[in-house]
Design a protein around this motif. Structure first.
Motif, PDB file in Angstrom:
ATOM      1  N   ASN A 233       0.815  -1.225   0.000  1.00  0.00           N
ATOM      2  CA  ASN A 233       0.000   0.000   0.000  1.00  0.00           C
ATOM      3  C   ASN A 233       0.842   1.265   0.000  1.00  0.00           C
ATOM      4  O   ASN A 233       0.477   2.273   0.606  1.00  0.00           O
ATOM      5  CB  ASN A 233      -0.942   0.003   1.207  1.00  0.00           C
ATOM      6  CG  ASN A 233      -2.226   0.783   0.918  1.00  0.00           C
ATOM      7  OD1 ASN A 233      -2.595   0.948  -0.235  1.00  0.00           O
ATOM      8  ND2 ASN A 233      -2.885   1.250   1.954  1.00  0.00           N
TER       9      ASN A 233
ATOM     10  N   SER B 163       2.233   4.696  -1.455  1.00  0.00           N
ATOM     11  CA  SER B 163       1.573   5.674  -2.319  1.00  0.00           C
ATOM     12  C   SER B 163       2.147   7.063  -2.099  1.00  0.00           C
ATOM     13  O   SER B 163       2.879   7.315  -1.141  1.00  0.00           O
ATOM     14  CB  SER B 163       0.064   5.705  -2.046  1.00  0.00           C
ATOM     15  OG  SER B 163      -0.190   6.151  -0.726  1.00  0.00           O
TER      16      SER B 163
ATOM     17  N   ARG C 224      -4.732  10.181  -4.393  1.00  0.00           N
ATOM     18  CA  ARG C 224      -3.664   9.341  -3.855  1.00  0.00           C
ATOM     19  C   ARG C 224      -3.330   8.292  -4.895  1.00  0.00           C
ATOM     20  O   ARG C 224      -4.239   7.619  -5.412  1.00  0.00           O
ATOM     21  CB  ARG C 224      -4.121   8.698  -2.550  1.00  0.00           C
ATOM     22  CG  ARG C 224      -3.010   8.012  -1.768  1.00  0.00           C
ATOM     23  CD  ARG C 224      -3.529   7.522  -0.433  1.00  0.00           C
ATOM     24  NE  ARG C 224      -2.486   6.902   0.359  1.00  0.00           N
ATOM     25  CZ  ARG C 224      -2.683   6.363   1.548  1.00  0.00           C
ATOM     26  NH1 ARG C 224      -3.899   6.387   2.080  1.00  0.00           N
ATOM     27  NH2 ARG C 224      -1.685   5.800   2.205  1.00  0.00           N
ATOM     28  N   TYR C 225      -2.039   8.128  -5.183  1.00  0.00           N
ATOM     29  CA  TYR C 225      -1.613   7.270  -6.278  1.00  0.00           C
ATOM     30  C   TYR C 225      -0.620   6.220  -5.781  1.00  0.00           C
ATOM     31  O   TYR C 225       0.266   6.528  -4.979  1.00  0.00           O
ATOM     32  CB  TYR C 225      -0.978   8.109  -7.390  1.00  0.00           C
ATOM     33  CG  TYR C 225      -1.924   9.132  -7.968  1.00  0.00           C
ATOM     34  CD1 TYR C 225      -2.709   8.841  -9.073  1.00  0.00           C
ATOM     35  CD2 TYR C 225      -2.058  10.392  -7.382  1.00  0.00           C
ATOM     36  CE1 TYR C 225      -3.592   9.770  -9.602  1.00  0.00           C
ATOM     37  CE2 TYR C 225      -2.946  11.329  -7.894  1.00  0.00           C
ATOM     38  CZ  TYR C 225      -3.700  11.011  -9.003  1.00  0.00           C
ATOM     39  OH  TYR C 225      -4.588  11.930  -9.514  1.00  0.00           O
ATOM     40  N   PRO C 226      -0.751   4.966  -6.251  1.00  0.00           N
ATOM     41  CA  PRO C 226       0.107   3.888  -5.758  1.00  0.00           C
ATOM     42  C   PRO C 226       1.524   3.964  -6.321  1.00  0.00           C
ATOM     43  O   PRO C 226       1.748   4.442  -7.433  1.00  0.00           O
ATOM     44  CB  PRO C 226      -0.598   2.622  -6.258  1.00  0.00           C
ATOM     45  CG  PRO C 226      -1.316   3.067  -7.496  1.00  0.00           C
ATOM     46  CD  PRO C 226      -1.754   4.489  -7.225  1.00  0.00           C
TER      47      PRO C 226
END
Length: 286
Positions: A156, A158, A168-170
């Motif tokens: 998780n 990010s 929110r981006y991984p």
């Protein structure tokens, strides 16, 4: 005098329109540094991520002993099966809880049979060595002991963006560059500033805010090139660009339309003034 004022107004309008143009210089990347675009010193460095409170670790124990595999890996579930179930379950109360270990407020994870292990501030490689050592020390007392190997990953991971394309981006790779991060959010569009991007980063409990210009070619050699987990990127709108003009043709069109409208209004006002002067010039009678 009227003609001079009209000319001044037209020139002011043209200057405003031209200043509102979104030029290639304002939006292009990889530009050569100059007096307006900074030249960054060669400070490029990439350090392995240091674990923080609240991170979750995926840990998988490999062994030739099936009983050991079952003990530590949810009944012997394979690594690929665990990853698949994690991706399907997700969330704080989904499969993440089954296969991952939360770093608590004291910097520990609670691992089966060996108890609490302090991992805050360490890299995943260091935690791997630590767990292998602890498990080997414990399991070597078991008859038929076989060597164990441990896989440790952060789940998780990010980064966040606020301003343009907020979200929110991984982070799904070891090294993520600023250009890859911007590509993930769909670039910045014409009216978002590349000149003053702010990066909020927390390290060892200390939060820092740094400002950089993404247009500079030298950024690839700087400390801003790599994005770290939990970074926050703030992208602001260019001041005065809620209405913008992005081509010379648009400038000409807007200017011509505005001049025509101005001339139309001027002619109406001037006609009214002439009628009033004519009326009072005749003593108020026709």
């Amino acid at each position: 005098m009227d003609k001079k004022l009209t000319l001044v107004g037209i020139l002011a309008l043209v200057c405003f329109a031209l200043s509102s143009c979104v030029t290639a210089r304002k939006v292009n990347y990889m530009q050569e540094p100059d007096k307006y675009i900074p030249s960054y010193a060669d400070t490029l460095s990439f350090e392995d991520y240091k674990l923080r409170i609240g991170d979750r670790l995926y840990v998988y124990v490999y062994s030739l002993d099936e009983n050991v595999m079952k003990m530590y890996n949810a009944g012997g579930t394979s690594s690929s099966q665990m990853r698949q179930q994690m991706s399907q379950g997700g969330g704080a109360y989904g499969s993440y809880d089954l296969y991952t270990y939360l770093i608590d407020e004291e910097g520990n994870i609670d691992f089966p049979t060996i108890g609490k292990q302090y991992v805050r501030g360490k890299t995943t490689r260091e935690v791997k060595v630590q767990l292998e050592k602890e498990l080997s020390s414990l399991l070597q007392e078991i008859p038929g002991y076989s060597v164990v190997s441990v896989e440790v990953n952060i789940v998780n991971r990010s980064f966040s963006v606020i301003g343009a394309q907020s979200g929110r981006y991984p982070i799904n790779k070891e090294k993520l560059t600023i250009f890859e991060a911007l590509a993930m959010v769909g670039d910045l569009g014409e009216f978002n500033s590349r000149k003053e991007i702010k990066l909020v980063r927390e390290k060892e409990g200390v939060t820092t805010i740094k400002t950089f210009d993404a247009r500079s070619k030298d950024i690839i050699n700087s400390e801003f090139y790599y994005i770290e987990p939990n970074d926050i990127i703030y992208i602001r709108q260019i001041p005065g660009y809620s209405f913008g003009i992005n081509s010379a043709a648009t400038v000409v069109g807007v200017t011509a339309a505005t001049i025509s409208f101005g001339v139309f209004i001027y002619s109406i006002v001037q006609t009214g003034i002439n009628h009033v002067n004519k009326y009072y010039g005749n003593g108020g009678t026709k």
